[in-house]
Design a protein around this motif. Structure first.
Motif, PDB file in Angstrom:
ATOM      1  N   UNK A  60       2.586   5.963  -9.709  1.00  0.00           N
ATOM      2  CA  UNK A  60       2.537   5.464 -11.442  1.00  0.00           C
ATOM      3  C   UNK A  60       2.511   3.697 -10.961  1.00  0.00           C
ATOM      4  N   UNK A  61       1.699   3.466 -12.415  1.00  0.00           N
ATOM      5  CA  UNK A  61       1.801   2.029 -13.067  1.00  0.00           C
ATOM      6  C   UNK A  61       2.630   0.963 -12.181  1.00  0.00           C
ATOM      7  N   UNK A  62       2.674   0.122 -11.290  1.00  0.00           N
ATOM      8  CA  UNK A  62       3.627  -0.923 -11.062  1.00  0.00           C
ATOM      9  C   UNK A  62       5.063  -0.345  -9.730  1.00  0.00           C
ATOM     10  N   UNK A  63       4.203   0.958  -9.484  1.00  0.00           N
ATOM     11  CA  UNK A  63       5.844   1.508  -8.453  1.00  0.00           C
ATOM     12  C   UNK A  63       4.554   1.609  -6.799  1.00  0.00           C
ATOM     13  N   UNK A  64       6.023   2.034  -6.559  1.00  0.00           N
ATOM     14  CA  UNK A  64       5.380   1.730  -4.945  1.00  0.00           C
ATOM     15  C   UNK A  64       5.088   2.502  -4.363  1.00  0.00           C
ATOM     16  N   UNK A  65       4.571   3.547  -3.882  1.00  0.00           N
ATOM     17  CA  UNK A  65       3.820   4.812  -3.075  1.00  0.00           C
ATOM     18  C   UNK A  65       4.966   5.435  -2.714  1.00  0.00           C
ATOM     19  N   UNK A  66       5.210   7.142  -3.235  1.00  0.00           N
ATOM     20  CA  UNK A  66       6.042   7.706  -2.912  1.00  0.00           C
ATOM     21  C   UNK A  66       5.704   8.383  -1.727  1.00  0.00           C
ATOM     22  N   UNK A  67       6.461   8.209  -0.971  1.00  0.00           N
ATOM     23  CA  UNK A  67       7.177   9.676   0.418  1.00  0.00           C
ATOM     24  C   UNK A  67       6.960  11.059   0.127  1.00  0.00           C
ATOM     25  N   UNK A  68       5.684  11.531   0.314  1.00  0.00           N
ATOM     26  CA  UNK A  68       5.872  13.147   0.545  1.00  0.00           C
ATOM     27  C   UNK A  68       6.117  13.632   1.710  1.00  0.00           C
TER      28      UNK A  68
END
Length: 286
Positions: A60-68
């Motif tokens: 999402x905007x302004x958030x670091x990438x999520x590890x999946x």
């Protein structure tokens, strides 16, 4: 992309990737569904292994990438020169032994039909087609200016800003094109002193002579809008692949010279040795 490429061992295309992205399909997180898809295409892709590793997903905007965690299957042919990769949101075909557009279309079509038979009703989001080329020639130039024998001067123009006696070790660039509608084409190019292009690690690439090469990367795509639902459909996907292939072919032909066409023979020349799409527009709207 290049007619009769299968008749020559010097074809510059070293990898082709075709990808279909679709809305999330929870069924593809079930092993029984993945097994059914694998069985449906095992005549061409008999080697099966699970995907491993992680992906970086948009949080999402302004958030670091999520590890999946990656979840899906990797299917390969016996020679490890082509593969299908399936996850809950993607179907990808990759090959390091390009023999023509039809081979790409039939592989992707088989994957799409297997997904439909497995009751995957996801909506199509994006179809991409990417060609990676390595221009390797006898006695490659030590100075990047020397690629003018093989590469169109339009790509080498920035080298003119320095005096001729100053050696140039490399050049790189990128250009983006609007193919009309929701389609586009990104072109990257660079002169390399050594090494090779980055190819799928799970596939075996053909042998090559180390040394300088000129790399060309053509990445065409079509994106579906959110205003209309288009379900998984092999005919829709393969038709888009054919329409993307045409401007990629045109761009490649504009990027090389007649000397390159003579070097690579029928792999890059049209009927009777004439260059394909030379002077044609990049593409009409998709």
């Amino acid at each position: 992309m290049y007619p009769n490429a299968e008749t020559t061992g010097s074809a510059p295309v070293v990898a082709v990737i075709a990808e279909v992205r679709f809305t999330d399909a929870p069924r593809l997180r079930r092993q029984e569904t993945l097994d059914a898809v694998a069985i449906a295409v095992d005549g061409r892709f008999p080697v099966t292994e699970p995907l491993t590793g992680v992906n970086l997903a948009d949080a999402g905007p302004g958030l670091p990438p999520r590890v999946e965690q990656r979840q899906g299957i990797l299917l390969r042919n016996a020679d490890s020169t082509e593969s299908l990769t399936i996850t809950a949101t993607t179907l990808s075909y990759e090959t390091t032994n390009f023999t023509g557009l039809e081979a790409i279309r039939t592989a992707i079509a088989a994957g799409c039909r297997a997904l439909v038979d497995a009751q995957i009703t996801s909506g199509l989001q994006r179809v991409g087609l990417r060609y990676i080329d390595e221009i390797r020639v006898p006695q490659p130039p030590a100075d990047a200016r020397g690629w003018a024998t093989w590469i169109d001067g339009g790509l080498l123009g920035p080298l003119a800003v320095t005096p001729d006696h100053v050696p140039s070790r490399g050049i790189q660039g990128v250009a983006a094109f609007d193919l009309g509608g929701r389609a586009g084409l990104n072109v990257q190019y660079a002169a390399f002193a050594n090494g090779s292009a980055t190819l799928p690690q799970h596939l075996r690439r053909r042998p090559y002579a180390p040394g300088p090469f000129f790399g060309l990367d053509f990445d065409g795509f079509y994106e579906f809008g959110t205003d209309e639902y288009v379900g998984m459909d092999a005919d829709v996907v393969t038709d888009i692949l054919a329409k993307l292939d045409a401007p990629i072919t045109s761009a490649f032909q504009r990027a090389i010279t007649d000397n390159a066409r003579a070097q690579f023979g029928p792999a890059v020349a049209g009927p009777n040795g004439a260059s394909r799409h030379r002077g044609d527009p990049l593409a009409g709207p998709l």
